[in-house]
Design an enzyme around this catalytic site. Structure first.
Site, PDB file in Angstrom:
ATOM      1  N   SER A 203       0.828  -1.047   0.197  1.00  0.00           N
ATOM      2  CA  SER A 203      -0.151  -0.068  -0.106  1.00  0.00           C
ATOM      3  C   SER A 203       0.882   1.267   0.041  1.00  0.00           C
ATOM      4  O   SER A 203       2.144   1.161   0.109  1.00  0.00           O
ATOM      5  CB  SER A 203      -0.783   0.010   1.196  1.00  0.00           C
ATOM      6  OG  SER A 203      -0.157   0.327   2.593  1.00  0.00           O
ATOM      7  N   LYS A 204       0.236   2.289   0.056  1.00  0.00           N
ATOM      8  CA  LYS A 204       0.828   3.761  -0.108  1.00  0.00           C
ATOM      9  C   LYS A 204       2.040   3.732   1.056  1.00  0.00           C
ATOM     10  O   LYS A 204       2.942   4.407   0.831  1.00  0.00           O
ATOM     11  CB  LYS A 204      -0.030   4.779   0.136  1.00  0.00           C
ATOM     12  CG  LYS A 204      -0.756   5.217  -1.216  1.00  0.00           C
ATOM     13  CD  LYS A 204      -1.450   6.575  -1.183  1.00  0.00           C
ATOM     14  CE  LYS A 204      -2.725   6.468  -0.438  1.00  0.00           C
ATOM     15  NZ  LYS A 204      -3.840   6.942  -0.950  1.00  0.00           N
ATOM     16  N   ARG A 205       1.555   3.029   2.113  1.00  0.00           N
ATOM     17  CA  ARG A 205       2.746   3.245   3.491  1.00  0.00           C
ATOM     18  C   ARG A 205       4.028   2.677   2.849  1.00  0.00           C
ATOM     19  O   ARG A 205       5.010   3.143   3.227  1.00  0.00           O
ATOM     20  CB  ARG A 205       2.110   2.259   4.450  1.00  0.00           C
ATOM     21  CG  ARG A 205       1.092   2.792   5.157  1.00  0.00           C
ATOM     22  CD  ARG A 205       0.751   1.879   6.415  1.00  0.00           C
ATOM     23  NE  ARG A 205       0.226   0.700   5.709  1.00  0.00           N
ATOM     24  CZ  ARG A 205       1.149  -0.560   6.399  1.00  0.00           C
ATOM     25  NH1 ARG A 205       2.018  -0.538   6.774  1.00  0.00           N
ATOM     26  NH2 ARG A 205       0.409  -1.737   5.663  1.00  0.00           N
ATOM     27  N   HIS A 206       4.086   1.920   1.811  1.00  0.00           N
ATOM     28  CA  HIS A 206       5.412   1.117   1.430  1.00  0.00           C
ATOM     29  C   HIS A 206       5.937   2.039   0.303  1.00  0.00           C
ATOM     30  O   HIS A 206       7.105   1.798  -0.383  1.00  0.00           O
ATOM     31  CB  HIS A 206       5.140  -0.019   0.873  1.00  0.00           C
ATOM     32  CG  HIS A 206       4.479  -0.968   1.972  1.00  0.00           C
ATOM     33  ND1 HIS A 206       3.271  -1.404   1.666  1.00  0.00           N
ATOM     34  CD2 HIS A 206       4.990  -1.534   3.148  1.00  0.00           C
ATOM     35  CE1 HIS A 206       2.895  -2.275   2.771  1.00  0.00           C
ATOM     36  NE2 HIS A 206       3.951  -2.428   3.568  1.00  0.00           N
ATOM     37  N   GLY A 207       5.487   3.345  -0.064  1.00  0.00           N
ATOM     38  CA  GLY A 207       5.820   4.173  -1.110  1.00  0.00           C
ATOM     39  C   GLY A 207       5.101   4.075  -2.340  1.00  0.00           C
ATOM     40  O   GLY A 207       3.934   3.890  -2.022  1.00  0.00           O
TER      41      GLY A 207
END
Ligand code: GLU
Length: 468
Positions: A249-253
């Site tokens: 997800s966005k949390r990972h980039g």
């Protein structure tokens, strides 16, 4: 395991256009594309836009642009589900007529009550079949003024099974599947129904999609059977996890495919990297698009989730940068230099990139490096000058400049000149190379100084030496 392949393979990518194309979607599309290409088949793009609130043309365009960037042009489509409503209605009418679907007049509250009752009994919450017609069964009176939904008459006994191309045999008891609503009270068809009619009409032979759809598959198979359609093969691709093992997800980039374009990744590298997320060909990590097409089959799709690895992506990208002809690389880097306010024509850009490319992992890094040649000259900061342009250093630089007049301005010529100046004074390389860099580029670190000076040109170098 060998499988019989129908004469023409037809795959599809069926995104819901509610946002940009994310990495997971791109990988699903890539698998469907590669499978079709491998079998010289047809790759269909279908836009599942029936969720009118969340769908937009902007998202459709973004998806198509991303696919084009990755080089996955569809052979047919885009087909839009919203443009196929008449067709869905006609199929619904046919099913009502054939008795494979029926009107149900229960209100949503009544259905909720049934579910609640089932839960209370410890059963799976489900519709209880009140309006399901059976031989000899008397249906309740139709409530006045109530619009019915249409439900699919799901088989009641046995199991629905398929041999998943990726996960192997999967089976659901039909008792687990209640009679699915296939049209709402206003007559609009529901998601699973549209997918079924489309897969049938588009003669899809292989459905490769995310494994979040596994639960839909038995329902879709039963409806396809009721319609007398040929069943496609199904392959459910496990998801992509982030480096921490959670769903990517966005949390990972960045998860938007086009963000990788912005960050300077080559589409060639993205395709290579994405293909390896859940598919393998022996130990091969690097392969061309042609090899992917040649090798891609369903037998080497992985059953387990794959993990996003930014370091590996960088490594793959660096490989594609290194092996790309410099003229082509220059075309891709020039706009990035211009975006930085540099002039890509200020230098022999392919030659400059040849100097930089072994150390770059992205086109953005290359553009940063090329600004050494493409940005307006900025003399060294006072600090750098003080440290490196000492009176002794200036004297050596002056000697260098004087002899430069008669030097052939090539990397080799400049290297020879540097050697001569050093030898005359009994100095070591850094005693000239560093002041030269600082004086001519304003930086203490650059690629090989002889090559840099050659690229900058004799005139510019002498002018800058003059000005210190
Ligand atoms: N529209 C669905 C999605 O975006 C895909 C449906 C399918 O592939 O069957 O998840």
């Amino acid at each position: 395991m060998t499988r019989q392949t129908p004469s023409v393979v037809r795959t599809r990518f069926a995104p819901s256009p509610t946002g940009f194309l994310h990495l997971g979607g791109a990988r699903t599309a890539l698998f469907s594309w590669a499978y079709a290409r491998h079998h010289r088949g047809v790759f269909v793009l279908r836009i599942e836009d029936t969720d009118v609130e969340r769908s937009s043309q902007q998202a459709v365009d973004a998806i198509i642009d991303s696919m084009a960037w990755l080089g996955m042009q569809p052979d047919e489509g885009p087909f839009y589900q919203m443009q196929r409503m008449d067709r869905y209605r006609a199929v619904l009418a046919g099913m009502l007529q054939a008795g494979t679907a029926y009107h149900c007049y229960c209100s949503p509250e009544e259905v909720e009550a049934m579910r609640e009752a089932a839960r209370a009994r410890g059963d799976k919450p489900r519709y209880d079949g009140t309006w399901r017609p059976e031989p000899g069964k008397v249906l309740p009176p139709i409530p006045e003024g109530r619009k019915p939904v249409i439900r699919f008459k799901n088989p009641q006994g046995g199991a629905t099974a398929w041999n998943d191309l990726i996960k192997g045999p999967i089976s659901f008891d039909n008792t687990e599947l209640d009679d699915l609503i296939i049209a709402r009270p206003d007559g609009t068809p529901t998601y699973n129904f549209c997918v079924v009619v489309d897969d049938m009409d588009m003669r899809i032979t292989h459905v490769l999609r995310g494994d979040d759809h596994v639960n839909n598959t038995p329902r879709q198979i039963n409806i396809l059977r009721a319609l007398g359609a040929t069943l496609p093969e199904y392959g459910h691709v496990p998801m992509i996890l982030g480096p921490d093992g959670q769903k990517l997800s966005k949390r990972h980039g960045a998860v938007n495919v086009m963000e990788y374009d912005k960050q300077g990744y080559l589409p060639e590298a993205m395709v290579n990297y994405l293909a390896r997320l859940g598919w393998s060909h022996g130990d091969d990590e690097l392969f061309t698009r042609e090899q992917l097409v040649q090798w891609f089959d369903a037998d080497h799709l992985s059953k387990s989730a794959s993990q996003w690895d930014p370091k590996k992506l960088n490594w793959v990208n660096a490989h594609y940068i290194r092996q790309m002809p410099e003229t082509e690389l220059a075309e891709r880097v020039a706009p990035r230099i211009a975006a930085r306010g540099g002039n890509p024509q200020a230098v022999d850009l392919p030659a400059a990139l040849a100097l930089l490319k072994d150390r770059a992992e992205t086109l953005e890094q290359l553009a940063d490096g090329a600004m050494l040649f493409c940005a307006p000259y900025q003399s060294a900061s006072a600090e750098l000058a003080e440290q490196h342009l000492t009176p002794a250093a200036r004297e050596v630089l002056a000697a260098f400049a004087a002899q430069a007049q008669n030097t052939e301005w090539t990397k080799e010529g400049i290297a020879a000149l540097i050697k001569t100046v050093l030898a005359e004074r009994g100095l070591k390389m850094p005693q000239l190379a560093i002041p030269l860099r600082v004086a001519v580029t304003g930086r203490a670190q650059t690629p090989a100084v002889d090559a840099v000076l050659a690229l900058l040109g004799k005139q510019a170098v002498l002018a800058r030496l003059e000005a210190i």
